[in-house]
Design an enzyme around this catalytic site. Structure first.
Site, PDB file in Angstrom:
ATOM      1  N   ASN A   8       0.833  -1.204   0.000  1.00 34.73           N
ATOM      2  CA  ASN A   8       0.000   0.000   0.000  1.00 34.73           C
ATOM      3  C   ASN A   8       0.868   1.255   0.000  1.00 34.73           C
ATOM      4  OD1 ASN A   8      -2.763  -0.926   0.047  1.00 34.73           O
ATOM      5  ND2 ASN A   8      -2.315  -1.803   2.056  1.00 34.73           N
ATOM      6  N   LYS A  10       2.421   4.106  -1.379  1.00 33.26           N
ATOM      7  CA  LYS A  10       2.144   4.827  -2.634  1.00 33.26           C
ATOM      8  C   LYS A  10       3.409   5.103  -3.453  1.00 33.26           C
ATOM      9  CE  LYS A  10      -2.291   7.052  -1.645  1.00 33.26           C
ATOM     10  NZ  LYS A  10      -2.616   7.014  -0.226  1.00 33.26           N
ATOM     11  N   ASP A  69      10.807  -6.851  -0.649  1.00 30.20           N
ATOM     12  CA  ASP A  69      11.247  -6.356   0.646  1.00 30.20           C
ATOM     13  C   ASP A  69      12.635  -5.820   0.392  1.00 30.20           C
ATOM     14  OD1 ASP A  69      10.750  -5.734   3.323  1.00 30.20           O
ATOM     15  OD2 ASP A  69      12.048  -7.334   3.980  1.00 30.20           O
ATOM     16  N   GLY A 153      11.804   7.279   1.935  1.00 29.89           N
ATOM     17  CA  GLY A 153      12.667   6.504   2.835  1.00 29.89           C
ATOM     18  C   GLY A 153      14.018   7.166   3.060  1.00 29.89           C
ATOM     19  N   TYR A 154      15.073   6.377   2.902  1.00 30.04           N
ATOM     20  CA  TYR A 154      16.439   6.858   3.149  1.00 30.04           C
ATOM     21  C   TYR A 154      17.063   7.537   1.920  1.00 30.04           C
ATOM     22  CZ  TYR A 154      16.045   3.791   7.226  1.00 30.04           C
ATOM     23  OH  TYR A 154      15.631   3.187   8.385  1.00 30.04           O
ATOM     24  N   ASP A 155      16.283   7.707   0.855  1.00 30.32           N
ATOM     25  CA  ASP A 155      16.816   8.257  -0.401  1.00 30.32           C
ATOM     26  C   ASP A 155      17.610   9.558  -0.232  1.00 30.32           C
ATOM     27  OD1 ASP A 155      15.723   6.091  -1.658  1.00 30.32           O
ATOM     28  OD2 ASP A 155      14.264   7.206  -2.859  1.00 30.32           O
ATOM     29  N   HIS A 180      18.676  -0.640  -6.427  1.00 29.87           N
ATOM     30  CA  HIS A 180      18.517  -2.034  -6.004  1.00 29.87           C
ATOM     31  C   HIS A 180      17.209  -2.605  -6.532  1.00 29.87           C
ATOM     32  CE1 HIS A 180      16.594   0.748  -3.334  1.00 29.87           C
ATOM     33  NE2 HIS A 180      16.014  -0.187  -2.613  1.00 29.87           N
ATOM     34  N   ARG A 181      16.136  -1.792  -6.442  1.00 29.91           N
ATOM     35  CA  ARG A 181      14.816  -2.247  -6.888  1.00 29.91           C
ATOM     36  C   ARG A 181      14.784  -2.365  -8.409  1.00 29.91           C
ATOM     37  NH1 ARG A 181      11.972   1.046  -4.038  1.00 29.91           N
ATOM     38  NH2 ARG A 181      11.787  -0.381  -2.293  1.00 29.91           N
TER      39      ARG A 181
END
Length: 201
Positions: A8, A10, A69, A153-155, A180-181
């Site tokens: 979820n 976004k 994850d 996030g940590y970006d 990574h993604r």
């Protein structure tokens, strides 16, 4: 053919939907399926959590499901926050609090010891319970202050020396090509293409 994203988040949905466009799937979020209970991410590894989420989404929707994850592994913190990246500062999950905790723990650590990597494991679950996984990682350094407005996030703390920018400063296309993604998803797309061809036959 539908592909359900078991998240979820976004920011993650937007990023994944953009990357998955070429595969030909109708990409939807698990949020479009009322009654789905979010899976507790209690695995010891990124793979454990991704597989658990993908299986739960595939079982609930009866559709092909994809979950990832991912997290940050900081060498000076012996690989932390790792699987606890999203809830590093506790519940509820909060990017600002997580970044503040990370900066606090790394206070006084010299720049050449602030090496880190983002790691991502993607799991694809078929409705019959078959699982496929793909992994990617990206090396970088943790800055002493936030830089950039993009990402999540940590970006804003994750600096990629090769590009002299943080993940939050890179444009989406560039970030997706080195992240990574993005790397894990490239491998996952090969799996999805095989599954799509198999379904079309």
């Amino acid at each position: 053919m539908k592909l359900v994203l078991a998240t979820n988040n976004k920011g993650k949905v937007k990023e994944l939907a953009e990357l998955l466009k070429p595969c030909g799937y109708q990409v939807v979020s698990i949020g479009e399926f009322p009654g789905f209970t979010e899976v507790e991410e209690d695995g010891n590894t990124f793979a454990d959590n991704a597989i658990k989420k993908a299986l739960a989404a595939a079982e609930f929707t009866g559709e092909l499901a994809l979950a990832d994850d991912s997290g940050l592994e900081v060498d000076a913190l012996k690989g932390a926050p790792g699987v606890y990246s999203a809830r590093f500062a506790g519940e509820p999950k909060d990017d600002t609090a997580n970044n503040a905790k990370l900066l606090s723990l790394l206070e006084g650590v010299p720049q050449d010891h602030r090496t880190a990597r983002f790691r991502c494991v993607i799991a694809i679950a078929e409705p019959n319970g078959r699982i496929h996984t793909a992994e990617g990682s990206c090396e970088g350094v943790i800055l002493r202050e936030l830089k950039g407005e993009g990402g999540f996030g940590y970006d804003p703390l994750f600096y990629v020396p090769e590009y002299k920018q943080t993940f939050a400063e890179l444009d989406m296309e560039k970030k997706n090509s080195i992240s990574h993604r993005g790397k894990a998803l490239k491998k996952a797309m090969e799996i999805l293409n095989r599954l799509y061809i198999h379904q079309e036959v």
